[in-house]
Design an enzyme around this catalytic site. Structure first.
Site, mmCIF file in Angstrom:
data_model
loop_
_atom_site.group_PDB
_atom_site.id
_atom_site.type_symbol
_atom_site.label_atom_id
_atom_site.label_comp_id
_atom_site.label_asym_id
_atom_site.label_seq_id
_atom_site.Cartn_x
_atom_site.Cartn_y
_atom_site.Cartn_z
ATOM 1 N N SER A 7 -0.414 23.130 -3.078
ATOM 2 C CA SER A 7 0.157 21.972 -3.566
ATOM 3 C C SER A 7 -0.905 20.947 -4.109
ATOM 4 O O SER A 7 -1.476 21.183 -5.221
ATOM 5 C CB SER A 7 0.960 21.242 -2.511
ATOM 6 O OG SER A 7 1.766 20.281 -2.854
ATOM 7 N N GLU B 230 3.597 28.056 -8.812
ATOM 8 C CA GLU B 230 4.608 27.765 -7.878
ATOM 9 C C GLU B 230 4.935 26.380 -8.059
ATOM 10 O O GLU B 230 4.114 25.408 -8.662
ATOM 11 C CB GLU B 230 4.511 28.258 -6.548
ATOM 12 C CG GLU B 230 3.310 27.294 -5.907
ATOM 13 C CD GLU B 230 3.742 26.040 -5.195
ATOM 14 O OE1 GLU B 230 4.870 25.799 -4.995
ATOM 15 O OE2 GLU B 230 2.642 24.995 -5.302
ATOM 16 N N HIS C 97 5.998 26.262 -1.684
ATOM 17 C CA HIS C 97 6.358 25.521 -0.748
ATOM 18 C C HIS C 97 7.537 26.138 0.096
ATOM 19 O O HIS C 97 8.894 25.805 0.055
ATOM 20 C CB HIS C 97 6.821 23.958 -1.229
ATOM 21 C CG HIS C 97 5.597 23.429 -1.818
ATOM 22 N ND1 HIS C 97 4.952 23.738 -2.989
ATOM 23 C CD2 HIS C 97 5.143 22.020 -1.437
ATOM 24 C CE1 HIS C 97 4.292 22.671 -3.258
ATOM 25 N NE2 HIS C 97 4.653 21.662 -2.449
#
Length: 316
Positions: free
Chosen positions: A110, A205, A275
């Protein structure tokens, strides 16, 4: 089938919080207990009481604790508490040379993508896109897949991931594996922290991003000439977005068809990363060999530092 895997005895893990703080006060103690159950010695380079706005402490404190974890001779792995936002505030003051020279394995995803790409760009050092304290080590129902593959990857010099990718093009190609969170990757474009990778395998992602935003960010990298230098794109989990009647059939699959017909390079899907509860660990800057028969994919990982041990295979 997942084979039990543990780190080498005495592995020391330092927990840092360069981004957000843990909203659940019980998360950190639970995660520490989980790490200890794997035989790890845990050092807290983060004080849960040191909150500043939405961050795990003020900028100076978070930066100092990241550097302290890297400088500690006992530490083997520097593990992020969580993502959120905050790494961007620190980039121009991070001593990437010191982090690279430390020999630590830096792990997170992230917002932590900014550190991965900064290390690769500034020093050519490999780090790991993988689990974090929140929620991978702290959730009440842990993902055996995530934790087993993490330990297998960082404990061995090679690792192989197998996953389903129906409709993807057949191939057998090798290149530098790099990427991470799409928003963060795009955010760094045009900065000194964006690595120049030729012949790479770009994995991506994101979460809470509508398909048109995903398309827009990929087109930005395409227009900037980044994608023309890559061999392939591998997409992980893209979830938690909301479609509406206005989309009129424009969903993720429609976006994917457009990209495959526009970008001029193959795009695979199905990589268990992002995630999501079940995720793999990937060496950012390592070597990846992608083999696909049009239905399933095998991603062979190498060229990265590890804690030691033999190679492994994980199937998803």
């Amino acid at each position: 089938m997942i084979t039990a895997s543990y780190p080498p005895a005495g592995t020391c893990v330092a927990i840092v919080a360069p981004g957000g703080y843990a909203a659940d006060g019980k998360a950190l103690p639970r995660a520490v207990a989980v790490l200890q159950s794997f035989g790890c010695f845990v050092k807290l380079c983060h004080d849960p009481a040191e909150r500043h706005l939405r961050f795990g402490g003020d900028d100076e404190t978070r930066l100092a604790r990241l550097h302290a974890a890297a400088a500690d001779p006992e530490v083997d792995i520097v593990l992020a508490l969580r993502g959120g936002y905050g790494m961007s505030r620190l980039l121009d003051r991070i001593d990437f040379t010191a982090l690279a020279a430390s020999g630590k394995l830096f792990v997170g995803h992230s917002d932590f993508t900014a550190l991965h790409l900064g290390m690769l760009s500034r020093t050519g050092t490999v780090s790991f896109a993988g689990p974090m304290i929140c929620d991978d080590f702290s959730r009440e129902e842990l993902s055996g897949f995530t934790l087993q593959q993490f330990w297998q990857c960082v404990s061995a010099p090679t690792c192989t991931i197998e996953f389903s990718s129906p409709g993807s093009p057949p191939a057998d190609l090798t290149g530098t594996l790099w990427g991470g969170n799409l928003t963060m990757v795009t955010h760094l474009l045009g900065t000194p922290y964006f690595p120049v990778v030729d012949g790479g395998i770009l994995f991506l992602e994101d979460v809470n991003e509508h398909p048109y935003r995903v398309e827009r960010m990929l087109l930005q990298m395409w227009h900037a000439g980044v994608l023309a230098r890559q061999k392939a794109i591998v997409l992980g989990d893209f979830s938690a977005y909301r479609l509406s009647d206005y989309d009129n059939g424009y969903d993720f699959d429609a976006m994917l068809r457009y990209l495959r017909g526009t970008l001029g390079l193959p795009v695979w899907t199905g990589l268990p990363f992002g995630h999501t509860r079940d995720k793999v660990t990937l060496p950012v800057g390592g070597v990846g060999r992608l083999v696909s028969d049009g239905e399933g994919c095998r991603l062979e990982l190498g060229g990265y530092p590890s804690l030691g041990g033999k190679g492994s295979v994980m199937r998803r």
